[in-house]
Design an enzyme around this catalytic site. Structure first.
Site, PDB file in Angstrom:
ATOM      1  N   ARG A  68      -6.001   5.196  -7.940  1.00  0.00           N
ATOM      2  CA  ARG A  68      -5.372   6.816  -8.143  1.00  0.00           C
ATOM      3  C   ARG A  68      -5.163   6.922  -9.549  1.00  0.00           C
ATOM      4  NH1 ARG A  68      -0.325   7.271  -4.542  1.00  0.00           N
ATOM      5  NH2 ARG A  68      -0.345   9.553  -5.045  1.00  0.00           N
ATOM      6  N   LEU A  82       0.828  -1.388  -0.008  1.00  0.00           N
ATOM      7  CA  LEU A  82      -0.143   0.034  -0.013  1.00  0.00           C
ATOM      8  C   LEU A  82       0.734   1.116  -0.007  1.00  0.00           C
ATOM      9  CD1 LEU A  82      -2.654  -0.825   2.708  1.00  0.00           C
ATOM     10  CD2 LEU A  82      -2.997  -0.978   0.347  1.00  0.00           C
ATOM     11  N   ASP A  83       0.437   2.265  -0.575  1.00  0.00           N
ATOM     12  CA  ASP A  83       1.225   3.555  -0.645  1.00  0.00           C
ATOM     13  C   ASP A  83       1.393   4.006   0.611  1.00  0.00           C
ATOM     14  OD1 ASP A  83       1.220   3.502  -3.348  1.00  0.00           O
ATOM     15  OD2 ASP A  83      -0.502   4.781  -3.623  1.00  0.00           O
ATOM     16  N   LYS A  84       2.390   4.835   0.879  1.00  0.00           N
ATOM     17  CA  LYS A  84       2.811   5.371   2.097  1.00  0.00           C
ATOM     18  C   LYS A  84       1.488   6.071   2.864  1.00  0.00           C
ATOM     19  CE  LYS A  84       5.284   9.082   4.698  1.00  0.00           C
ATOM     20  NZ  LYS A  84       6.437   9.934   4.509  1.00  0.00           N
ATOM     21  N   THR A  90      -1.788   5.724   1.919  1.00  0.00           N
ATOM     22  CA  THR A  90      -3.123   4.835   2.058  1.00  0.00           C
ATOM     23  C   THR A  90      -2.953   3.968   3.162  1.00  0.00           C
ATOM     24  OG1 THR A  90      -3.052   4.763  -0.553  1.00  0.00           O
ATOM     25  CG2 THR A  90      -4.195   3.073   0.590  1.00  0.00           C
TER      26      THR A  90
END
Length: 338
Positions: free
Chosen positions: A261, A162-164, A166
């Site tokens: 996104r 997961l993105d930082k 998110t």
């Protein structure tokens, strides 16, 4: 046709679609497998990347160059073609993790754990894997402290990222076998992942985005919809409408970098707060525009996860509650849109 593993006590045979097992014998890690017949015509490195998705292709290529891979008892080349039924033996480096990372005592919100799985509710701000500018304080560092044996599993068992900024659910495998099984489930699109996303603009109907995603040709840190990209499909369902924005449930068929996104931005409904793919609120009152503009991160939360347990074959599911920052944002919007 089968892959097999040998040890002093047993000989195990299993279908080639099952993950190849790794054995540790005399302090050496050895992988024995057979090339499936439907891989005929692939380069050796391509075939190994499909059979061993827990390792990067560059890592596998380096092992071929270092003579750590034997094909029918002979030293192969990276570009050598395979035709099916070849016997492969790989002697990887003793340290499975791609680099040495320190264990750090970082709190983990663990929703479930057994002998092969960990389900984590990742908070906003926690980087999943060490990288440029973030070599410490990551989920991987925390996992090595929580379960030190994960140093013997690629990427400390991390199956997807997961993105930082998110938040939400991540699955971690505690063994190589479980990790390979879960990677294959992701490839076969049997893992269910649902995200809560607040996007700019008002969406009236649910729908899907089916568009390939690849690296941006100019801005290399960004992804974009491009014909040269990998297939990507996102389904979205309208949950709640507000003035100037819409709350969605987004379900992934694929798992490309920044997929939700990029896809939502591509249909002109970028995520609220997205610093890379976002936009400005339009056609809304100033006070609502300010609330949306001031949200400090992309409004994206991995809310639901379902998968087949690698050992028991039971279908398990989990749900992570809405994080406080998104919950407060939704409460503010509901008050303003009365």
């Amino acid at each position: 046709m089968t892959n097999s593993v040998k040890n002093k006590d047993a000989h195990v045979d299993y279908n080639v679609k099952s993950p190849p097992l790794v054995r540790n014998e005399d302090a050496r890690i050895v992988i024995d497998l057979t090339i499936p017949s439907d891989y005929s015509g692939l380069r050796l490195d391509q075939a190994l990347a499909k059979l061993l998705p827990e390792w990067s292709r560059s890592r596998l290529q380096s092992w071929i160059i270092e003579n750590r891979v034997m094909l029918n008892g002979q030293v192969p080349t990276v570009k050598q073609k395979v035709w099916g039924n070849e016997h492969i033996q790989i002697s990887p480096q003793n340290t499975i993790t791609e680099s040495v990372h320190a264990a750090e005592d970082i709190h983990l919100d663990i929703l479930y754990e057994d002998n092969v799985l960990i389900i984590i509710n990742k908070p906003v701000g926690l980087v999943t894997h060490p990288g440029s500018g973030n070599w410490q304080g990551t989920l991987l560092n925390a996992l090595l402290h929580h379960a030190p044996h994960l140093e013997n599993v690629p990427r400390a068992g991390i199956v997807h990222r997961l993105d930082k900024d998110t938040s939400g659910l991540l699955v971690v495998a505690k063994t190589v076998e479980a990790q390979t099984n879960l990677v294959r489930q992701l490839q076969q699109r049997t893992v269910k992942r649902d995200y809560l996303a607040l996007v700019l603009g008002e969406i009236e109907q649910s729908g899907s985005v089916d568009a390939p995603i690849g690296r941006h040709p100019i801005h290399r840190t960004k992804m974009t919809v491009t014909a040269k990209g990998k297939p990507a499909q996102t389904h979205y369902q309208v949950i709640e409408n507000f003035e100037g924005c819409t709350l969605l449930q987004c379900s992934l068929e694929t798992g490309r970098t920044h997929q939700i996104r990029v896809h939502m931005s591509s249909i002109r409904h970028p995520l609220v707060g997205d610093p890379v793919y976002g936009g400005k609120p339009k056609n809304t009152r100033q006070i609502i525009g300010q609330v949306l503009t001031n949200f400090p991160r992309q409004a994206l939360h991995a809310q639901k996860l379902a998968l087949t347990h690698p050992q028991t074959q039971e279908i398990l599911s989990w749900e992570a509650g809405v994080p406080d920052d998104i919950r407060h944002l939704l409460q503010a919007l509901r008050q303003l849109c009365k």
